[in-house]
Write an enzyme that holds these catalytic residues in place. Structure first.
Site, PDB file in Angstrom:
ATOM      1  N   PRO A 103       0.813  -1.213   0.000  1.00  0.00           N
ATOM      2  CA  PRO A 103       0.000   0.000   0.000  1.00  0.00           C
ATOM      3  C   PRO A 103       0.854   1.274   0.000  1.00  0.00           C
ATOM      4  O   PRO A 103       2.079   1.224   0.156  1.00  0.00           O
ATOM      5  CB  PRO A 103      -0.822  -0.122   1.286  1.00  0.00           C
ATOM      6  CG  PRO A 103      -0.021  -1.019   2.167  1.00  0.00           C
ATOM      7  CD  PRO A 103       0.748  -1.931   1.271  1.00  0.00           C
ATOM      8  N   HIS A 109      11.626  10.669  -4.335  1.00  0.00           N
ATOM      9  CA  HIS A 109      12.143   9.486  -5.039  1.00  0.00           C
ATOM     10  C   HIS A 109      13.492   9.802  -5.693  1.00  0.00           C
ATOM     11  O   HIS A 109      14.423   8.996  -5.614  1.00  0.00           O
ATOM     12  CB  HIS A 109      11.138   9.015  -6.096  1.00  0.00           C
ATOM     13  CG  HIS A 109      10.033   8.191  -5.542  1.00  0.00           C
ATOM     14  ND1 HIS A 109       9.949   6.839  -5.740  1.00  0.00           N
ATOM     15  CD2 HIS A 109       8.952   8.532  -4.794  1.00  0.00           C
ATOM     16  CE1 HIS A 109       8.862   6.368  -5.135  1.00  0.00           C
ATOM     17  NE2 HIS A 109       8.247   7.390  -4.558  1.00  0.00           N
ATOM     18  N   GLU A 135      12.385   8.118 -18.066  1.00  0.00           N
ATOM     19  CA  GLU A 135      10.996   8.473 -17.796  1.00  0.00           C
ATOM     20  C   GLU A 135      10.146   7.833 -18.881  1.00  0.00           C
ATOM     21  O   GLU A 135      10.247   8.190 -20.053  1.00  0.00           O
ATOM     22  CB  GLU A 135      10.832   9.985 -17.743  1.00  0.00           C
ATOM     23  CG  GLU A 135      11.567  10.584 -16.557  1.00  0.00           C
ATOM     24  CD  GLU A 135      11.429  12.089 -16.436  1.00  0.00           C
ATOM     25  OE1 GLU A 135      10.737  12.716 -17.267  1.00  0.00           O
ATOM     26  OE2 GLU A 135      12.024  12.639 -15.498  1.00  0.00           O
TER      27      GLU A 135
END
EC number: 2.7.1.156
Length: 189
Positions: free
Chosen positions: A10, A52, A64
């Site tokens: 989660p 991150h 990306e």
């Protein structure tokens, strides 16, 4: 064929940090595949992306890849460790696709994962543990991601569940249930 690892859990569970630790332990060069789109008007999202980026080693190459994940994974070599963070954002970026196109994307992704030549670490969010989404698109996201995660777990070598900062090796602790098959009526699994 290399080693394929799925890390799921989660929000804010530590799954990305665990995946990054696993990548840092590899002797191979690391390629970090960010699947998110940049949203300049969303300050909270920008803060998440920045966090991150700060955790990544400066030697890691970053790609990306918000949509072309199956195609990009086919470029890997045995000398590399690829960390894909995360499947949930990739699903969100493909959410407007028809069921037919989505199912083709899933097949292409699974076909890229199965023979991956190096180390592949995939991060996936667990979204189905909470409230049923109030909108049809939210239900589609939850169902697609849940089905995809299950299909990926069926073909990888190691699957970790990260909850409250603890990583559990599900292959050692659990029993694999067969991956879902698409429902003939809706195309969903």
């Amino acid at each position: 064929m290399g080693t394929r690892i799925l890390v799921t859990g989660p929000t804010k569970s530590g799954k990305s940090e665990w995946a990054e630790q696993l990548a840092a332990q590899q002797s191979q060069a690391v390629v970090y595949v960010a699947t998110s789109r940049l949203h300049p008007d969303d300050a909270e999202w920008q803060a998440r992306v920045a966090a991150h980026r700060q955790r990544r080693a400066p030697t890691w190459q970053t790609l990306e890849v918000p949509t072309a994940l199956p195609t990009v994974l086919k470029q890997a070599t045995t000398a590399e460790c690829w960390l894909v963070d995360a499947l949930g954002t990739w699903v969100a970026n493909r959410l407007e696709q028809s069921e037919e196109h989505w199912n083709a994307e899933v097949e292409a992704l699974l076909a890229a994962i199965a023979p991956f030549p190096g180390t592949l670490i995939l991060v996936a969010e667990e979204t189905g543990w909470g409230v049923v989404p109030a909108y049809p698109l939210g239900c589609t996201f939850r169902d697609r991601l849940g089905s995809l995660t299950r299909q990926v777990a069926a073909i990888v070598d190691v699957t970790y569940l990260v909850v409250a900062g603890f990583a559990i090796d599900l292959r050692q602790m659990g029993t694999l249930i067969a991956a879902p098959q698409p429902d003939s009526a809706s195309g969903e699994a």
